[in-house]
Design an enzyme around this catalytic site. Sequence first.
Site, mmCIF file in Angstrom:
data_model
loop_
_atom_site.group_PDB
_atom_site.id
_atom_site.type_symbol
_atom_site.label_atom_id
_atom_site.label_comp_id
_atom_site.label_asym_id
_atom_site.label_seq_id
_atom_site.Cartn_x
_atom_site.Cartn_y
_atom_site.Cartn_z
ATOM 1 N N ARG A 1 1.016 -5.779 -4.918
ATOM 2 C CA ARG A 1 1.082 -6.659 -3.751
ATOM 3 C C ARG A 1 1.525 -8.085 -4.089
ATOM 4 N NH1 ARG A 1 -0.983 -4.336 0.800
ATOM 5 N NH2 ARG A 1 -2.282 -2.487 0.544
ATOM 6 N N LYS B 1 8.338 0.879 5.296
ATOM 7 C CA LYS B 1 7.168 1.664 4.912
ATOM 8 C C LYS B 1 5.908 1.053 5.491
ATOM 9 C CE LYS B 1 4.684 0.120 2.338
ATOM 10 N NZ LYS B 1 3.473 -0.513 1.811
ATOM 11 N N THR B 2 5.094 1.833 6.147
ATOM 12 C CA THR B 2 3.692 1.508 6.415
ATOM 13 C C THR B 2 3.096 2.631 7.240
ATOM 14 O OG1 THR B 2 2.089 0.053 7.494
ATOM 15 C CG2 THR B 2 4.280 0.050 8.412
ATOM 16 N N ASP C 1 5.692 -7.466 5.596
ATOM 17 C CA ASP C 1 5.676 -8.620 4.701
ATOM 18 C C ASP C 1 6.594 -8.405 3.493
ATOM 19 O OD1 ASP C 1 3.844 -10.595 5.879
ATOM 20 O OD2 ASP C 1 2.352 -9.020 5.673
ATOM 21 N N GLY D 1 0.815 -1.218 0.000
ATOM 22 C CA GLY D 1 0.000 0.000 0.000
ATOM 23 C C GLY D 1 0.842 1.259 0.000
ATOM 24 N N ASP E 1 0.588 2.352 9.001
ATOM 25 C CA ASP E 1 0.036 1.768 10.225
ATOM 26 C C ASP E 1 0.964 1.926 11.422
ATOM 27 O OD1 ASP E 1 -2.118 1.049 8.731
ATOM 28 O OD2 ASP E 1 -1.821 -1.116 8.885
#
Length: 550
Positions: free
Chosen positions: A141, A198-199, A172, A77, A201
């Site tokens: 993805r 990267k994220t 992941d 994402g 979240d």
Amino acid sequence: MKKSALQTARASYQPKLPEAIKNGVTIVEGKATQSVADQEAIAKLFPNTYGMPVLRFEAAPKKEYPAINVGVILSGGQAPGGHNVISGLFDGLKAMNKDSRLFGFLLGPGGLIDHKYMELTADIIDDYRNTGGFDIIGSGRTKLETKEQFDSGLEIIKELGIKAVVIIGGDDSNTNACVLAEYYKQIGAGVQVIGCPKTIDGDLKNEMIECSFGFDTACKVYSEVIGNIQRDCNSAKKYWHFIKLMGRSASHIALECALQTQPNICLISEEVEAKQMTLDDIVNNIANIVAARAAKGFNFGTVLIPEGLIEFIPAMKRLIAELNDYLAENGSEFAMIKKSEQRNYIIKHLSPENSAIYASLPEGVARQLTLDRDPHGNVQVSLIETEKLLGEMVGRRLAEMKAEGKYDGKFATQYHFFGYEGRCADPSNFDADYCYSLGYTASLLVGEGRTGYMSSVRNTTKPASEWIAGGVPVTMMMNMERRHGEMKPVIQKALVHLDGAPFKYFAAHRDEWAMNTCYVYPGPIQYFGPTEVCDQPTKTLKLEQDGSID
């Protein structure tokens, strides 16, 4: 491409770098490392990249590097700042040797497998500096997990003369990067693989990765909109706003937004799990706060909900775990069942305890729990309308309380889910600087011949000139988890620590925020102006690193 006035002005921003890596560098190696858990299993799976030392770059006289071709992949994402990682990587490679070249694989890891790429030149890079999104080369993805994929990728790598691949992604994706690094080292391919964290979240973090990029910007975007809603809420004084926020596996975004905006209620999934709370417990707690505020004449408020909440309610977590395993084994058969019969099919094939829980759920939520899994085998919790489920259940509970004479107010709801709104925003100054530094550090790891490392930039609550750049072995962050019914090596997700400074600060103030209207309105991201306004890190980082947000 037409640019807005802000884009034009923003293009000239020069991200800041740690002083230690602006010119020449030398590597300082730490001690040998081990994985965070399951050491024997991880070491066995990664014999060529396990146990490597943590690296730190220090300033040194500039030296010569040979020209090198590097590939870069955006995976998973989107997160604000990805373009600056690529810009930092490009500038770092050119600073080492002006003849180095950078190739971008298109639409994620699939571009490597399918041999779809473009060369990233200075003209292209300059158009994307300090911008949001991943549209410079696109993202995807596709999971890099099979020998056939690795070998297919190696064909184009050799054709282009690429000596290193940088994978920009989350836990992941970086796990896959480590698997790729191990394989290429095992077969002597002569190809390095480096990851970047990267994220939005915020759950890819540890001692060496203080925060994942994009978290700062996304939280500021969400907090601006939450602040706007709270201003409206305090003006109209007639709605309870249930706001779901990104955060499938951890509640970092919800907690940071709560610290920035001071809502009446913020649910923290990790606390729900630790206290073994049921859905009824959560609903009753919210209803009691609504009733208490109504007694003071406040028939309005805000509730922040992490999107992964439902997976942290212990009974629901057990149900989802069994559903994940069952659908991994029987997905094809389930897909053949008529939609009208799928609910009964699931009820018949679960254990008695989970079957009873599943049968008790509203039909809409039950259906959402059996929708297609994500590429990693997990339920797509963002599709579960937890905010509406809670709002409706709170409404029913308040009706019961009114009949019991325990509530005499008005309850009207508005629902929101903030997700995509924060993923592609132009990066804040912090993320612009942090991402550029991560990319530049990745170029140095490549130049120094390292593989199986993740780019690391620490000391991030201090001015960027004092940041510490280096690399952390990806295997150091791994443990074994069940995926698609099998045990797999993955980077351990960082959850909200209930004994950590950010949660403790929140817990110490939430009762006051619940009963009174203490809203803060952060406003939009400030790119230009005083340093204390423009360059501030998240409150989470300030509390974790400095113990204070004053």
